[in-house]
Motif scaffolding. Structure first.
Motif, PDB file in Angstrom:
ATOM      1  N   LEU A  83       1.087  -1.624  -0.159  1.00 59.18           N
ATOM      2  CA  LEU A  83       0.217   0.117   0.108  1.00 59.18           C
ATOM      3  C   LEU A  83       0.864   1.585  -0.044  1.00 59.18           C
ATOM      4  O   LEU A  83       0.280   2.006   0.090  1.00 59.18           O
ATOM      5  N   ALA A  84       2.197   0.895  -0.206  1.00 61.11           N
ATOM      6  CA  ALA A  84       2.908   2.282  -0.083  1.00 61.11           C
ATOM      7  C   ALA A  84       2.981   3.033  -0.741  1.00 61.11           C
ATOM      8  O   ALA A  84       2.684   4.319  -0.504  1.00 61.11           O
ATOM      9  N   PRO A  85       2.696   2.621  -2.449  1.00 59.15           N
ATOM     10  CA  PRO A  85       2.457   4.172  -3.700  1.00 59.15           C
ATOM     11  C   PRO A  85       0.958   4.299  -2.896  1.00 59.15           C
ATOM     12  O   PRO A  85       1.044   5.806  -3.394  1.00 59.15           O
ATOM     13  N   LEU A  86      -0.037   3.929  -2.937  1.00 52.15           N
ATOM     14  CA  LEU A  86      -1.090   4.263  -2.508  1.00 52.15           C
ATOM     15  C   LEU A  86      -1.378   5.601  -1.356  1.00 52.15           C
ATOM     16  O   LEU A  86      -1.433   7.002  -1.592  1.00 52.15           O
ATOM     17  N   ARG A  87      -0.444   5.345  -0.423  1.00 55.52           N
ATOM     18  CA  ARG A  87       0.112   6.570   0.533  1.00 55.52           C
ATOM     19  C   ARG A  87       1.308   7.511   0.275  1.00 55.52           C
ATOM     20  O   ARG A  87       0.255   8.883   0.177  1.00 55.52           O
ATOM     21  N   SER A  89       0.938   8.828  -2.658  1.00 49.88           N
ATOM     22  CA  SER A  89      -0.351   9.236  -4.046  1.00 49.88           C
ATOM     23  C   SER A  89      -1.429  10.142  -3.373  1.00 49.88           C
ATOM     24  O   SER A  89      -1.104  11.647  -3.192  1.00 49.88           O
ATOM     25  N   ALA A  90      -1.040   9.550  -2.141  1.00 47.47           N
ATOM     26  CA  ALA A  90      -2.673  10.658  -1.191  1.00 47.47           C
ATOM     27  C   ALA A  90      -2.116  11.423  -0.536  1.00 47.47           C
ATOM     28  O   ALA A  90      -2.586  12.767  -1.081  1.00 47.47           O
ATOM     29  N   ALA A  91      -0.339  11.615  -0.276  1.00 47.21           N
ATOM     30  CA  ALA A  91       0.056  12.522   0.432  1.00 47.21           C
ATOM     31  C   ALA A  91      -0.248  13.694  -0.926  1.00 47.21           C
ATOM     32  O   ALA A  91       0.344  14.836  -0.503  1.00 47.21           O
ATOM     33  N   ARG A  92       0.623  13.227  -1.834  1.00 49.29           N
ATOM     34  CA  ARG A  92       0.531  14.222  -3.309  1.00 49.29           C
ATOM     35  C   ARG A  92      -0.413  15.271  -3.125  1.00 49.29           C
ATOM     36  O   ARG A  92      -0.784  15.846  -3.548  1.00 49.29           O
ATOM     37  N   TYR A 152      -3.225  10.869   3.630  1.00 50.39           N
ATOM     38  CA  TYR A 152      -3.354  12.655   2.895  1.00 50.39           C
ATOM     39  C   TYR A 152      -4.036  12.807   4.931  1.00 50.39           C
ATOM     40  O   TYR A 152      -3.981  14.162   3.928  1.00 50.39           O
ATOM     41  N   LEU A 153      -4.698  12.412   5.641  1.00 48.33           N
ATOM     42  CA  LEU A 153      -4.555  13.329   7.038  1.00 48.33           C
ATOM     43  C   LEU A 153      -3.382  13.500   7.549  1.00 48.33           C
ATOM     44  O   LEU A 153      -2.858  14.591   8.107  1.00 48.33           O
ATOM     45  N   GLU A 154      -2.294  12.698   7.806  1.00 47.77           N
ATOM     46  CA  GLU A 154      -0.737  12.908   8.138  1.00 47.77           C
ATOM     47  C   GLU A 154      -0.662  14.435   7.072  1.00 47.77           C
ATOM     48  O   GLU A 154       0.423  15.546   8.462  1.00 47.77           O
ATOM     49  N   GLU A 155      -0.559  14.209   6.102  1.00 51.30           N
ATOM     50  CA  GLU A 155       0.029  15.097   4.866  1.00 51.30           C
ATOM     51  C   GLU A 155      -0.808  16.793   5.579  1.00 51.30           C
ATOM     52  O   GLU A 155       0.430  17.794   5.511  1.00 51.30           O
ATOM     53  N   ARG A 156      -1.944  16.737   5.389  1.00 53.10           N
ATOM     54  CA  ARG A 156      -2.768  17.424   6.043  1.00 53.10           C
ATOM     55  C   ARG A 156      -2.374  18.271   7.019  1.00 53.10           C
ATOM     56  O   ARG A 156      -2.261  19.441   7.585  1.00 53.10           O
ATOM     57  N   GLU A 157      -2.048  17.662   8.029  1.00 54.74           N
ATOM     58  CA  GLU A 157      -1.198  18.002   9.741  1.00 54.74           C
ATOM     59  C   GLU A 157      -0.367  18.833   9.037  1.00 54.74           C
ATOM     60  O   GLU A 157      -0.185  19.861   9.760  1.00 54.74           O
ATOM     61  N   SER A 158       0.260  17.572   8.558  1.00 54.12           N
ATOM     62  CA  SER A 158       1.800  18.366   8.817  1.00 54.12           C
ATOM     63  C   SER A 158       1.286  20.387   7.820  1.00 54.12           C
ATOM     64  O   SER A 158       2.600  20.553   8.265  1.00 54.12           O
ATOM     65  N   LEU A 159       0.775  20.172   6.884  1.00 51.27           N
ATOM     66  CA  LEU A 159       0.741  20.754   6.155  1.00 51.27           C
ATOM     67  C   LEU A 159       0.282  21.869   6.519  1.00 51.27           C
ATOM     68  O   LEU A 159       0.087  24.100   7.169  1.00 51.27           O
ATOM     69  N   LEU A 160      -0.981  21.861   7.759  1.00 52.13           N
ATOM     70  CA  LEU A 160      -1.598  22.364   8.563  1.00 52.13           C
ATOM     71  C   LEU A 160      -0.586  23.734   9.544  1.00 52.13           C
ATOM     72  O   LEU A 160      -0.259  24.833   9.859  1.00 52.13           O
TER      73      LEU A 160
END
Length: 404
Positions: A83-87, A89-92, A152-160
């Motif tokens: 599932l690494a590629p899915l993660r 892609s979601a982060a992007r 996705y949520l981890e990346e958004r939290e980092s960005l926020l």
């Protein structure tokens, strides 16, 4: 049949062909079909650049299809490495600002389209395998959506977190007058500086009061943001604080800001308002906070205030021996609180003895008697314009010097 560990697992078949082989053979073609479906049925995907649809989106769709084929073959859910590629892609997508609901809509639409394509040629004898294949698709979707949402949520939290850090740094630099810290920031031409005080929402006094307070705070920020063209810069806690509203054009109506904030908060909100260019923000913030203090000390109703609205009260709050002397003019009434209360109500009602009587729930003759007693004790007659000004100033000074 094939071996899995020490046991033999029968391959799922449709019309006599193994399901995983059917899917593997049409991965590139089916991936393009799915991506076209995303663009046709999901509005956000319709607006994505063609190179992204043909590139990243098609590539991750092909990976998903191959992974589903492997799950069909092995009869087990994907492992974390799968599932690494899915993660990634979601982060992007999170970095690009693609909403999570659009991303999940694509996964669910893709699963539905895969099922429709695979099972279109199923025969009556394939029923058990079709049911098992559907079960496996659901298991796959559980794993895939969990991985996508988490990444996705981890990346958004980092960005926020980065955005909030930059926002807090900008607020601190503006309020502190730190020009060096603003070197990499392009400030607005002017800022509406709001000193904010918020009353308590009823839910803050019950279980989960801290959560209710944070929700109130978020609603206030959102309400203020609706009146601003650019992101507002808050420095707030649940009782209030400061908000800097960048201004590019006309200044929003302060009264509307206060009403919107109060309605959103579900609690009374007071605003003290000043406008300033970036280098004058520290002084404007200090003045706004002082005006807000005056508003609260003198029990002004919720709303928006500027210095001009509280000039006398503001001046009385400045350090001066005259303040104590003014307050002392009414000391002779301290032994009879009814006299002081009546005099205060008389001024608040515009020297209307009948309204004063209604307010105090007494007979108008009682008001007349109390006013005569107050005049005899203080020597100040509210009917005399000169005395009236002194009485008003004395009442304001007493409010300031008395218990808050």
């Amino acid at each position: 049949m094939f071996w899995q560990g020490s046991s033999v697992v029968r391959a799922l078949t449709l019309a006599g062909r193994p399901v995983h082989e059917v899917l593997e053979r049409q991965v590139p073609k089916l991936a393009r079909r799915l991506v076209r479906g995303f663009a046709e049925q999901i509005p956000l995907y319709r607006r994505l650049p063609r190179e992204e649809l043909d590139g990243d989106i098609t590539a991750i769709t092909e990976h998903n299809l191959r992974l589903i084929a492997r799950v069909f073959r092995d009869r087990r859910p994907p492992v974390r490495a799968d599932l690494a590629p899915l993660r990634e892609s979601a982060a992007r997508r999170a970095q690009e600002g693609v909403p999570l609901e659009a991303l999940l809509a694509a996964y669910h639409l893709g699963a539905r389209m895969v099922g429709e394509r695979l099972f279109a040629d199923a025969e009556p004898g394939d029923l058990d395998d079709v049911l098992e294949a559907n079960r496996i698709i659901l298991l796959y979707m559980e794993s895939a959506t969990a991985a996508v949402c988490t990444a996705y949520l981890e990346e958004r939290e980092s960005l926020l977190s980065q955005e909030q850090h930059a926002m807090h740094a900008t607020v601190a630099a503006l309020l502190g007058g730190d020009r060096a810290a603003l070197a990499g920031v392009r400030p607005a031409p002017r800022y509406l500086v709001l000193a904010v005080a918020a009353g308590r929402h009823p839910d803050e006094d019950g279980p989960g009061g801290a959560i209710a307070g944070r929700r109130k705070l978020r609603r206030i920020r959102t309400a203020l943001q609706r009146h601003a063209a650019e992101p507002v810069l808050p420095a707030l806690d649940t009782s209030g604080g400061l908000v800097l509203v960048p201004l590019q054009g006309d200044e929003p109506v302060a009264g509307e800001l206060a009403r919107a904030a109060g309605e959103a908060a579900g609690a009374p909100v007071w605003l003290a308002v000043e406008c300033a260019p970036p280098h004058e923000v520290p002084a404007a913030a200090r003045l706004a906070e002082e005006v807000l203090d005056v508003v609260r000390i003198f029990d002004r109703p919720p709303g928006a205030y500027r210095l001009a609205d509280v000039l006398l009260e503001y001046q009385l709050t400045r350090s001066s021996e005259a303040t104590a002397a003014l307050a002392g003019l009414l000391d002779p009434l301290l032994d009879n609180p009814d006299l002081l209360r009546t005099l205060k109500a008389y001024l608040e009602t515009g020297l209307d003895r009948r309204r004063t009587a209604e307010l105090l729930h007494v007979h108008p003759n009682t008001v007349d008697y109390r006013l005569r007693r107050a005049v005899s004790l203080t020597g100040l007659d509210p009917v005399d314009p000169a005395h009236l000004q002194r009485i008003g100033a004395a009442l304001a000074a007493r409010r300031l010097t008395g218990p808050r």
